[in-house]
Scaffold this motif. Structure first.
Motif, PDB file in Angstrom:
ATOM      1  N   TYR A 137       6.310  10.448  -1.263  1.00 58.54           N
ATOM      2  CA  TYR A 137       4.878  10.158  -1.263  1.00 58.54           C
ATOM      3  C   TYR A 137       4.624   8.712  -0.884  1.00 58.54           C
ATOM      4  O   TYR A 137       3.482   8.298  -0.655  1.00 58.54           O
ATOM      5  CB  TYR A 137       4.245  10.468  -2.618  1.00 58.54           C
ATOM      6  N   GLY A 138       5.691   7.920  -0.777  1.00 63.46           N
ATOM      7  CA  GLY A 138       5.587   6.525  -0.387  1.00 63.46           C
ATOM      8  C   GLY A 138       6.809   6.109   0.400  1.00 63.46           C
ATOM      9  O   GLY A 138       7.858   6.765   0.352  1.00 63.46           O
ATOM     10  N   ALA A 139       6.697   5.013   1.114  1.00 61.91           N
ATOM     11  CA  ALA A 139       7.805   4.508   1.917  1.00 61.91           C
ATOM     12  C   ALA A 139       8.859   3.852   1.025  1.00 61.91           C
ATOM     13  O   ALA A 139       8.610   3.528  -0.142  1.00 61.91           O
ATOM     14  CB  ALA A 139       7.278   3.513   2.934  1.00 61.91           C
ATOM     15  N   ASP A 140      10.039   3.650   1.571  1.00 59.25           N
ATOM     16  CA  ASP A 140      11.132   2.953   0.899  1.00 59.25           C
ATOM     17  C   ASP A 140      10.625   1.584   0.430  1.00 59.25           C
ATOM     18  O   ASP A 140      10.150   0.773   1.230  1.00 59.25           O
ATOM     19  CB  ASP A 140      12.285   2.797   1.893  1.00 59.25           C
ATOM     20  N   THR A 141      10.722   1.317  -0.886  1.00 60.90           N
ATOM     21  CA  THR A 141      10.173   0.061  -1.416  1.00 60.90           C
ATOM     22  C   THR A 141      11.084  -1.131  -1.192  1.00 60.90           C
ATOM     23  O   THR A 141      10.675  -2.263  -1.482  1.00 60.90           O
ATOM     24  CB  THR A 141       9.876   0.201  -2.923  1.00 60.90           C
ATOM     25  N   SER A 142      12.294  -0.913  -0.700  1.00 62.52           N
ATOM     26  CA  SER A 142      13.191  -2.049  -0.474  1.00 62.52           C
ATOM     27  C   SER A 142      12.640  -2.977   0.606  1.00 62.52           C
ATOM     28  O   SER A 142      12.992  -4.164   0.653  1.00 62.52           O
ATOM     29  CB  SER A 142      14.581  -1.560  -0.069  1.00 62.52           C
ATOM     30  N   THR A 143      11.782  -2.464   1.475  1.00 65.23           N
ATOM     31  CA  THR A 143      11.179  -3.287   2.523  1.00 65.23           C
ATOM     32  C   THR A 143       9.880  -3.934   2.061  1.00 65.23           C
ATOM     33  O   THR A 143       9.296  -4.725   2.807  1.00 65.23           O
ATOM     34  CB  THR A 143      10.906  -2.441   3.784  1.00 65.23           C
ATOM     35  N   ARG A 144       9.433  -3.584   0.836  1.00 66.78           N
ATOM     36  CA  ARG A 144       8.187  -4.147   0.290  1.00 66.78           C
ATOM     37  C   ARG A 144       8.384  -4.471  -1.196  1.00 66.78           C
ATOM     38  O   ARG A 144       7.588  -4.090  -2.042  1.00 66.78           O
ATOM     39  CB  ARG A 144       7.025  -3.164   0.457  1.00 66.78           C
ATOM     40  N   ARG A 145       9.449  -5.165  -1.492  1.00 66.77           N
ATOM     41  CA  ARG A 145       9.743  -5.478  -2.893  1.00 66.77           C
ATOM     42  C   ARG A 145       8.575  -6.203  -3.562  1.00 66.77           C
ATOM     43  O   ARG A 145       8.026  -7.156  -3.013  1.00 66.77           O
ATOM     44  CB  ARG A 145      10.998  -6.343  -2.983  1.00 66.77           C
ATOM     45  N   PHE A 146       8.209  -5.721  -4.757  1.00 65.99           N
ATOM     46  CA  PHE A 146       7.182  -6.339  -5.592  1.00 65.99           C
ATOM     47  C   PHE A 146       5.798  -6.318  -4.928  1.00 65.99           C
ATOM     48  O   PHE A 146       4.920  -7.090  -5.305  1.00 65.99           O
ATOM     49  CB  PHE A 146       7.575  -7.770  -5.978  1.00 65.99           C
ATOM     50  N   GLN A 147       5.606  -5.434  -3.981  1.00 64.62           N
ATOM     51  CA  GLN A 147       4.326  -5.300  -3.290  1.00 64.62           C
ATOM     52  C   GLN A 147       3.780  -3.892  -3.494  1.00 64.62           C
ATOM     53  O   GLN A 147       4.524  -2.969  -3.828  1.00 64.62           O
ATOM     54  CB  GLN A 147       4.498  -5.568  -1.794  1.00 64.62           C
ATOM     55  N   LEU A 187       9.987 -17.826  -0.911  1.00 63.68           N
ATOM     56  CA  LEU A 187      10.373 -17.017  -2.063  1.00 63.68           C
ATOM     57  C   LEU A 187      10.517 -15.557  -1.658  1.00 63.68           C
ATOM     58  O   LEU A 187      11.482 -14.883  -2.044  1.00 63.68           O
ATOM     59  CB  LEU A 187       9.333 -17.151  -3.172  1.00 63.68           C
ATOM     60  N   ARG A 188       9.582 -15.068  -0.862  1.00 67.01           N
ATOM     61  CA  ARG A 188       9.676 -13.680  -0.435  1.00 67.01           C
ATOM     62  C   ARG A 188      10.944 -13.454   0.393  1.00 67.01           C
ATOM     63  O   ARG A 188      11.628 -12.447   0.225  1.00 67.01           O
ATOM     64  CB  ARG A 188       8.438 -13.288   0.371  1.00 67.01           C
ATOM     65  N   GLN A 189      11.260 -14.366   1.263  1.00 68.31           N
ATOM     66  CA  GLN A 189      12.455 -14.221   2.098  1.00 68.31           C
ATOM     67  C   GLN A 189      13.719 -14.163   1.240  1.00 68.31           C
ATOM     68  O   GLN A 189      14.612 -13.340   1.491  1.00 68.31           O
ATOM     69  CB  GLN A 189      12.540 -15.377   3.083  1.00 68.31           C
ATOM     70  N   LYS A 190      13.779 -15.013   0.240  1.00 65.48           N
ATOM     71  CA  LYS A 190      14.971 -15.036  -0.610  1.00 65.48           C
ATOM     72  C   LYS A 190      15.056 -13.792  -1.497  1.00 65.48           C
ATOM     73  O   LYS A 190      16.136 -13.231  -1.695  1.00 65.48           O
ATOM     74  CB  LYS A 190      14.990 -16.307  -1.467  1.00 65.48           C
ATOM     75  N   LEU A 191      13.912 -13.369  -2.058  1.00 66.37           N
ATOM     76  CA  LEU A 191      13.920 -12.161  -2.874  1.00 66.37           C
ATOM     77  C   LEU A 191      14.295 -10.935  -2.041  1.00 66.37           C
ATOM     78  O   LEU A 191      15.046 -10.060  -2.489  1.00 66.37           O
ATOM     79  CB  LEU A 191      12.558 -11.956  -3.531  1.00 66.37           C
ATOM     80  N   ASP A 192      13.790 -10.854  -0.831  1.00 67.39           N
ATOM     81  CA  ASP A 192      14.090  -9.716   0.026  1.00 67.39           C
ATOM     82  C   ASP A 192      15.558  -9.663   0.420  1.00 67.39           C
ATOM     83  O   ASP A 192      16.095  -8.590   0.695  1.00 67.39           O
ATOM     84  CB  ASP A 192      13.235  -9.764   1.299  1.00 67.39           C
TER      85      ASP A 192
END
Length: 553
Positions: free
Chosen positions: A55-65, A293-298
C-alpha cells in the motif's frame, strides 16, 4: 460420420473440461485489480486471501518521511505470502523467518513470521469473494497490531481473517507499518530540512495511507469503503485513539474498537526532541543538521539504526501541531470523532502477562515482599500513594486474595486500566455519550495451570474466532477449545454486528447499554456473557486518586 461425431464430441468435451478447469483455477487463485496493479491471491474454505499487498513504497528511500503510494507494476503480482515486517525495537533485521518458539508452560501468542526490512508497508485482505456486479458491499474490519509503538506485526496465525470473514460475510484487512524510531523519530526541532516536518508521526501516516488504500481499493475486494471499522489491541488500540484525533484520517473510518490500548496523551515536542537527540548522539550525528543530516541518515545500514533506536523504550506519536495537532484524549475526547461509535475494553488481569510473564517469582510473592514489589513495578503509577496502604485496601476488599492476586490486581488497576477509564469517561462527557460501549474480558485461560487468568492479549483469538490457532493462549486440547468456542462465537458475532450497524447489540449477547457516568455499564466476557454496572468500582476510584499520566509523555 461416426468418426466426425466422435471427434466433435471429444473436442467439445475437452473444451468444456478446459473451461471448467479455468473457472476452478480462477476461483482458487482470484485476481483483483488495485490502483497500483493486479494482485493474485488464494482461496481456502471459501475465503479469498491476499497477503503482502503493497500500500506504500519502500520506506528505505524515504526514511523518517511520510509514506507515498507504491510504484505501479505491470502483469499480475502474486500475493500469497506475508510481506516484510517493520524493523523491531527488540529484534533485528537478521532475525530468522520465524521467531523462536515460546515456552509451552507459559501464556504466549503464536510466533511472528516473515523477514524484517524497511519495505514493510504491506497489508492483507480476506474476503468471501471479490466484487462482482450487483453484489452488496461488505463491512470492512481493519486491524492494527499491538507491540506498543516499538514492535509487533500482523504476520501471524493469530490474525488470520479467514474464520471472521466467513462467519460474518465481512472483509478483513490487517496492516504492517513503521515502528519505533523508523516511525516516530521527531526531527523537526533539530533540523530545518522540510522533509522531516512530519517525521514524529511517520508511522501514523503509514496507517492513514493504508486507510486511503482501503477507501480507493476495497470495493474491488467486495468491501464497503463507507463502513470501515478500525480495531486494534494494545499499541494497536492506542493507534486507533490517535487516528481519532488526526485530521488526515477523518472520514476514512466509521467505527472504532480499542482493546487494552489507549492513548490519552501523546509525546510533547520537548520530550520527543530529547528522545531524538539521544538517538542522533548514539549515531554520532548530534551536531549535524540540514540536508547533510538526511544524507548521513540515508547512508547508514538498517542494523545501525535499529541499534540506535534502543536508546528509548517509549517511541510515541508526537503532538507536532501538524499531523497530530492535539493530544488524542486530553483534555477531552477528540471532537473530530464525536460522530464515530467506539468500543473500549480491557482484560481483568492485564499485568499477569505484561509483568508476570517476565517475572515468574511474583506468582509466589509473600505479604512481606508485596509493597516493595508494587513500588518497583508500578511505583510511578501510584501517584505518591504508599504501597502498604494500597495493599491494605485490597486485602479489605478481597480477603481471599493471595499476595500474588493483590499484586496483579493493583498493578492492573493503576497501570493498565486507567487510560481506558479516562477515555470512556471523556466520551461519556461529549456528544458521543450514546455511542460508546465498554467491556471487560474475564474468561480465565487454562494455560500454565490457569495462573494467568485473563491476561493482556487474551481477547484477540476470541474476536478473530481463531481459538484453534492459539494453543498458547486458549489451551491445545479439543476439550479446552470446545469449552471456549461459545464465547468466541458471541464475541466475534458482536464485532461483526458492530461493523455492520455501528451498534454491538445482537442476539448472541444480553442487552449492552452504552456507557455513562451514572451506571458505567460494562459487558463482562465470561463463559456466559453478562452486563455489570461499574465493576471493580472501588479499585477504579482508588486508582483515580493517583492521577494517571501516560508513560513517555
Amino acid at each position: 460420420m461416426r468418426r466426425r461425431t466422435f471427434l466433435e464430441g471429444g473436442l467439445g468435451a475437452a473444451a468444456m473440461l478446459s473451461s471448467r478447469s479455468l473457472l476452478a483455477f480462477a476461483e482458487t487463485r482470484p485476481v483483483v485489480r488495485t490502483s497500483a496493479g493486479e494482485v493474485r491471491g488464494a482461496t481456502k474454505d471459501g475465503i479469498a486471501s491476499f497477503l503482502g499487498i503493497p500500500y506504500g513504497a519502500d520506506t528505505s528511500t524515504r526514511r523518517f518521511q511520510p509514506p507515498v503510494p507504491p510504484t505501479a507494476w505491470t502483469g499480475i503480482r502474486d500475493c500469497i505470502r506475508w510481506g516484510d515486517r517493520s524493523p523491531q525495537l527488540g529484534g533485528s533485521s537478521r532475525a530468522r523467518r520465524e521467531e523462536p518458539k515460546q515456552n509451552p508452560d507459559t501464556f504466549h501468542l503464536p510466533p511472528d513470521e516473515g523477514p524484517i526490512s524497511e519495505d514493510c508497508l504491506h497489508l492483507n485482505v480476506w474476503t468471501p469473494s471479490p466484487s462482482r456486479a450487483g453484489h452488496k458491499k461488505r463491512p470492512v474490519l481493519f486491524y492494527i497490531h499491538g507491540g506498543a509503538y516499538n514492535g509487533g506485526t500482523v504476520n501471524a496465525a493469530l490474525y488470520d481473517g479467514t474464520r471472521l470473514a466467513k462467519r460474518g460475510d465481512v472483509v478483513v484487512v490487517t496492516v504492517n507499518h513503521r515502528l519505533n524510531a523508523f516511525g516516530y523519530l521527531y526531527l523537526a526541532e533539530l533540523t530545518n530540512d522540510p522533509a522531516y516536518a512530519d517525521s514524529g508521526n511517520a508511522g501514523m501516516l503509514d496507517l492513514v495511507l493504508a486507510l486511503r488504500w482501503v477507501k480507493d481499493n476495497i470495493a474491488s475486494f467486495g468491501g464497503d469503503p463507507n463502513r470501515v471499522t478500525i480495531w486494534g489491541q494494545s499499541g494497536g488500540g492506542a493507534k486507533c485513539a490517535t487516528l481519532m484525533a488526526m485530521p488526515a484520517a477523518h472520514g476514512l473510518f466509521h467505527r472504532v474498537m480499542s482493546m487494552s490500548g489507549q492513548q490519552v496523551t501523546a509525546a510533547p515536542k520537548k520530550i520527543a526532541t530529547d528522545r531524538s537527540r539521544q538517538f542522533l548522539a548514539k549515531l554520532g550525528l548530534q551536531d549535524v543538521s540540514g540536508t547533510e543530516l538526511r544524507q548521513k541518515l540515508d547512508a547508514l545500514p538498517l542494523e545501525t539504526l535499529e541499534d540506535a533506536a534502543r536508546v528509548s523504550g517509549a517511541w510515541l506519536p508526537v503532538v507536532d501541531g501538524g499531523a497530530l495537532p492535539r493530544d488524542p484524549f486530553d483534555p477531552d475526547a477528540p471532537p473530530l470523532s464525536n460522530d464515530v461509535p467506539m468500543i473500549l475494553g480491557n482484560t481483568h488481569d492485564e499485568t499477569r502477562g505484561l509483568i508476570g510473564g517476565g517475572q515468574p517469582a511474583l506468582f509466589s510473592i509473600t505479604w512481606e515482599d508485596l509493597p516493595a514489589a508494587l513500588q518497583k513495578n508500578v511505583g510511578s503509577f501510584l501517584g505518591g500513594m504508599d504501597p502498604k496502604d494500597v495493599v491494605t485496601k485490597y486485602r479489605g476488599w478481597y480477603p481471599l486474595y493471595s499476595p500474588a492476586d493483590v499484586f496483579f490486581a493493583a498493578a492492573t488497576a493503576f497501570r493498565s486500566w486507567p487510560g481506558q477509564v479516562i477515555e470512556a469517561e471523556r466520551r461519556a462527557q461529549s456528544p458521543a455519550s450514546n455511542r460508546t460501549w465498554v467491556y471487560q474480558m474475564n474468561w480465565p485461560s487454562p494455560v500454565a495451570g490457569g495462573k494467568f487468568k485473563a491476561p493482556h492479549t487474551l481477547d484477540i483469538p476470541f474476536f478473530f474466532d481463531n481459538l484453534a490457532l492459539s494453543p498458547g493462549m486458549i489451551g491445545a486440547t479439543k476439550d479446552e477449545i470446545r469449552r471456549a468456542q461459545p464465547l468466541a462465537e458471541a464475541m466475534s458475532q458482536t464485532l461483526i454486528t458492530y461493523a455492520k450497524t455501528g451498534n454491538p447489540n445482537n442476539r448472541a449477547i444480553p442487552q449492552w447499554p452504552s456507557y455513562d457516568l451514572s451506571k458505567r455499564f460494562t459487558m463482562m466476557w465470561e463463559t456466559k456473557p453478562l452486563v455489570a454496572s461499574d465493576p471493580r468500582g472501588e479499585e477504579r476510584r482508588l486508582a483515580a486518586q493517583a492521577h494517571y499520566r501516560q508513560p513517555g509523555t
